[in-house]
Design a protein around this motif. Sequence first.
Motif, PDB file in Angstrom:
ATOM      1  N   SER A  41      47.463  44.490  35.413  1.00  0.00           N
ATOM      2  CA  SER A  41      46.181  43.790  35.476  1.00  0.00           C
ATOM      3  C   SER A  41      45.591  43.612  34.079  1.00  0.00           C
ATOM      4  O   SER A  41      45.403  44.566  33.338  1.00  0.00           O
ATOM      5  CB  SER A  41      45.209  44.561  36.365  1.00  0.00           C
ATOM      6  OG  SER A  41      44.039  43.809  36.544  1.00  0.00           O
ATOM      7  N   SER A  84      41.824  38.014  40.639  1.00  0.00           N
ATOM      8  CA  SER A  84      40.610  38.548  41.253  1.00  0.00           C
ATOM      9  C   SER A  84      39.405  38.163  40.416  1.00  0.00           C
ATOM     10  O   SER A  84      39.505  37.926  39.215  1.00  0.00           O
ATOM     11  CB  SER A  84      40.691  40.065  41.419  1.00  0.00           C
ATOM     12  OG  SER A  84      40.809  40.695  40.167  1.00  0.00           O
ATOM     13  N   PRO A  86      35.821  39.932  40.842  1.00  0.00           N
ATOM     14  CA  PRO A  86      34.879  40.780  41.563  1.00  0.00           C
ATOM     15  C   PRO A  86      33.424  40.621  41.127  1.00  0.00           C
ATOM     16  O   PRO A  86      32.529  41.134  41.792  1.00  0.00           O
ATOM     17  CB  PRO A  86      35.377  42.190  41.230  1.00  0.00           C
ATOM     18  CG  PRO A  86      36.027  42.060  39.902  1.00  0.00           C
ATOM     19  CD  PRO A  86      36.632  40.683  39.894  1.00  0.00           C
TER      20      PRO A  86
END
Length: 115
Positions: A41, A84, A86
Amino acid sequence: VSQLGRSRPIHSLHIGNDGAAFVEVLVGSSAGGEFQVLLPSAALMSPSESRAGAEPRRVRLFGPDSLVKGPAQASWDRLRVVLSQPYCQSRPFGLSFIRVFAAPEEDEAPPEAPV
């Protein structure tokens, strides 16, 4: 999940962001087996940039030093990209492009064209 042209070791990645905060890239084989992490990530935007929607379109280059050594040296023909965001749920996010460069073979020059 994307199918690559042929099975080769992956040398580097160029990723064009379009609003995602994080990206993770996994590799696999059409012959089967589990996907393995190639690029852990990585941040594409900071939390404050994500919330403000500032500069959502950037290009990040991930060379051999950014990739996990074991999977980068093996041959793969599938790529799974996990994104992603968030920090801001109200805006769509994705990638504008991803370029995958194969590792040069012993008798080849360094990679210049995507796989």
